[in-house]
Design a protein around this motif. Structure first.
Motif, PDB file in Angstrom:
ATOM      1  N   ASN B  80       0.813  -1.221   0.000  1.00  0.00           N
ATOM      2  CA  ASN B  80       0.000   0.000   0.000  1.00  0.00           C
ATOM      3  C   ASN B  80       0.847   1.273   0.000  1.00  0.00           C
ATOM      4  O   ASN B  80       0.561   2.217   0.716  1.00  0.00           O
ATOM      5  N   GLY B  81       1.886   1.270  -0.799  1.00  0.00           N
ATOM      6  CA  GLY B  81       2.685   2.484  -0.932  1.00  0.00           C
ATOM      7  C   GLY B  81       3.711   2.697   0.164  1.00  0.00           C
ATOM      8  O   GLY B  81       4.397   3.710   0.181  1.00  0.00           O
ATOM      9  N   TYR B  82       3.848   1.745   1.074  1.00  0.00           N
ATOM     10  CA  TYR B  82       4.876   1.846   2.109  1.00  0.00           C
ATOM     11  C   TYR B  82       5.882   0.706   1.933  1.00  0.00           C
ATOM     12  O   TYR B  82       5.506  -0.401   1.530  1.00  0.00           O
ATOM     13  N   ALA B  83       7.127   0.980   2.241  1.00  0.00           N
ATOM     14  CA  ALA B  83       8.150  -0.061   2.145  1.00  0.00           C
ATOM     15  C   ALA B  83       8.822  -0.221   3.499  1.00  0.00           C
ATOM     16  O   ALA B  83       9.053   0.763   4.197  1.00  0.00           O
ATOM     17  N   TRP B  84       9.098  -1.448   3.873  1.00  0.00           N
ATOM     18  CA  TRP B  84       9.871  -1.662   5.105  1.00  0.00           C
ATOM     19  C   TRP B  84      10.667  -2.950   5.002  1.00  0.00           C
ATOM     20  O   TRP B  84      10.471  -3.757   4.090  1.00  0.00           O
ATOM     21  N   MET B  85      11.557  -3.124   5.933  1.00  0.00           N
ATOM     22  CA  MET B  85      12.476  -4.247   5.892  1.00  0.00           C
ATOM     23  C   MET B  85      12.043  -5.293   6.928  1.00  0.00           C
ATOM     24  O   MET B  85      11.712  -4.965   8.058  1.00  0.00           O
ATOM     25  N   THR B  86      12.066  -6.546   6.501  1.00  0.00           N
ATOM     26  CA  THR B  86      11.855  -7.627   7.470  1.00  0.00           C
ATOM     27  C   THR B  86      12.981  -8.634   7.276  1.00  0.00           C
ATOM     28  O   THR B  86      13.693  -8.585   6.283  1.00  0.00           O
ATOM     29  N   ASP B  87      13.117  -9.538   8.192  1.00  0.00           N
ATOM     30  CA  ASP B  87      14.062 -10.646   8.069  1.00  0.00           C
ATOM     31  C   ASP B  87      15.463 -10.223   7.672  1.00  0.00           C
ATOM     32  O   ASP B  87      15.941 -10.545   6.595  1.00  0.00           O
ATOM     33  N   SER B  88      16.114  -9.504   8.556  1.00  0.00           N
ATOM     34  CA  SER B  88      17.522  -9.246   8.315  1.00  0.00           C
ATOM     35  C   SER B  88      18.316 -10.336   9.018  1.00  0.00           C
ATOM     36  O   SER B  88      17.960 -10.766  10.109  1.00  0.00           O
ATOM     37  N   GLU B  89      19.398 -10.764   8.370  1.00  0.00           N
ATOM     38  CA  GLU B  89      20.204 -11.825   8.968  1.00  0.00           C
ATOM     39  C   GLU B  89      21.073 -11.334  10.119  1.00  0.00           C
ATOM     40  O   GLU B  89      21.594 -12.121  10.882  1.00  0.00           O
ATOM     41  N   CYS B  90      21.263 -10.007  10.176  1.00  0.00           N
ATOM     42  CA  CYS B  90      22.187  -9.505  11.181  1.00  0.00           C
ATOM     43  C   CYS B  90      21.573  -9.622  12.572  1.00  0.00           C
ATOM     44  O   CYS B  90      20.355  -9.720  12.714  1.00  0.00           O
ATOM     45  N   PRO B  91      22.404  -9.600  13.614  1.00  0.00           N
ATOM     46  CA  PRO B  91      21.863  -9.740  14.970  1.00  0.00           C
ATOM     47  C   PRO B  91      21.163  -8.481  15.479  1.00  0.00           C
ATOM     48  O   PRO B  91      20.316  -8.564  16.349  1.00  0.00           O
ATOM     49  N   ASP B  92      21.516  -7.331  14.927  1.00  0.00           N
ATOM     50  CA  ASP B  92      21.008  -6.084  15.506  1.00  0.00           C
ATOM     51  C   ASP B  92      19.581  -5.771  15.102  1.00  0.00           C
ATOM     52  O   ASP B  92      18.827  -5.181  15.866  1.00  0.00           O
ATOM     53  N   LYS B  93      19.216  -6.136  13.872  1.00  0.00           N
ATOM     54  CA  LYS B  93      17.852  -5.886  13.359  1.00  0.00           C
ATOM     55  C   LYS B  93      17.505  -4.404  13.355  1.00  0.00           C
ATOM     56  O   LYS B  93      16.344  -4.044  13.523  1.00  0.00           O
ATOM     57  N   ILE B  94      18.528  -3.566  13.232  1.00  0.00           N
ATOM     58  CA  ILE B  94      18.247  -2.131  13.290  1.00  0.00           C
ATOM     59  C   ILE B  94      17.354  -1.711  12.115  1.00  0.00           C
ATOM     60  O   ILE B  94      16.411  -0.951  12.284  1.00  0.00           O
TER      61      ILE B  94
END
Lengths: 167, 131
Positions: B80-94
């Protein structure tokens, strides 16, 4: 090479341990402003500023770099080593230079350390990513770094006054 | 060099801190003014993915989907016109905590994996450069 006094070795060992624990504690605190990465207290700088005033600049450099390597190896992220190193080196250079002038207290020294730490990390990010977009974070990090630096400087100031170190 | 007395140090401290804050404000102003001057190309907004500085992919913000980035180290979600990040392999998940982006120039950064996602050609964010 001059041999180091046993007492100095012990004090520096304590300082590294303290810096590492403070880094660990800080890593457990969730970020206050997750939309701007890099905002943090910089608790470990308490140990670095303390050593800078009590033992000298070479010792502060040693403590800070040891902390970066040990923390990265133990519970850090190896991919972020360059960021930590650049932040630490720039921050040390600024703090040592400012202290040398003799015109400022540990509060200003710590503020400059905090802000330059952030600036160093942004610089590395801009180089590695080949983009200047990340510079947008700089003003926000300068403000947060200043606030954190004042807090850390006040704390370090109290410790410098209260704790006696004879080496 | 001779040490300044404490009162003088306090004053110089305050001046230095004030100077840093003013510099931050000036930089912010410059960035905001620059951002406003940028042309806003017509056509739909895109989420532009850069990996280690190289543009790797471009996804229209109007199309929903899950996109693995950088060989799967991160997943970009567009909805719906928004982008975000999921499932990062790094430990911080920033990057996962950086929230949803939809306006020009907003970005999501994953330092350990070298991934940056920006929005281009979208709506201008007005005053606050992070929307």
């Amino acid at each position: 090479m001059k041999t180091m006094k046993t007492k100095k070795v012990a004090v520096m060992g304590l300082a590294v341990a303290l810096a590492m624990i403070l880094s660990f504690v800080e890593s457990q605190i969730p970020p206050l402003f997750p939309m701007i990465p890099g905002i943090k207290m910089g608790l470990a700088n308490i140990a670095v500023v303390f050593v800078l005033y009590k033992l000298g600049w070479k010792e502060a450099v040693t403590i800070s770099l040891l902390r970066v390597f040990l923390v990265t190896l133990l519970f850090g992220n190896i991919g972020l080593l360059w960021y930590s190193l650049a932040g630490a080196v720039l921050s040390l250079a600024g703090m040592i230079a400012l202290k040398k002038t003799g015109l400022f207290s540990e509060i200003a020294v710590s503020v400059v350390g905090g802000v330059l730490h952030n600036a160093g990390q942004i610089a590395v990010a801009c180089i590695l990513f080949e983009t200047d977009k990340l510079l947008y974070y700089l003003p926000f990090l300068m403000i947060s770094g200043t606030l954190a630096g004042v807090a850390i400087g006040l704390l370090a100031g109290i410790l410098i006054k209260r704790i006696r170190v004879e080496v | 060099m001779k040490e300044a007395d404490n009162k003088k140090k306090r004053l110089l401290d305050l001046m230095l801190i004030g100077g840093v804050l003013i510099l931050a404000a000036v930089l912010l102003l410059v960035f905001v003014l620059n951002r406003r001057g940028e042309a806003n190309p017509s056509g739909g907004a895109c989420a532009v993915v850069r990996i280690d500085g190289e543009e790797a992919a471009r996804y229209p913000m109007s199309k929903n989907g899950n996109f693995p980035l950088n060989g799967g180290t991160n997943t970009l979600v567009i909805e719906n016109g928004y982008a975000w990040m999921t499932d990062s392999e790094c430990p911080d998940k920033i990057c996962e905590h950086m929230g949803k982006i939809h306006m020009n120039g907003q970005l999501i950064v994953c330092l350990p994996n070298g991934v940056i996602v920006t929005v281009e050609g979208g709506e201008d964010s007005g005053v606050d450069i992070f929307g």
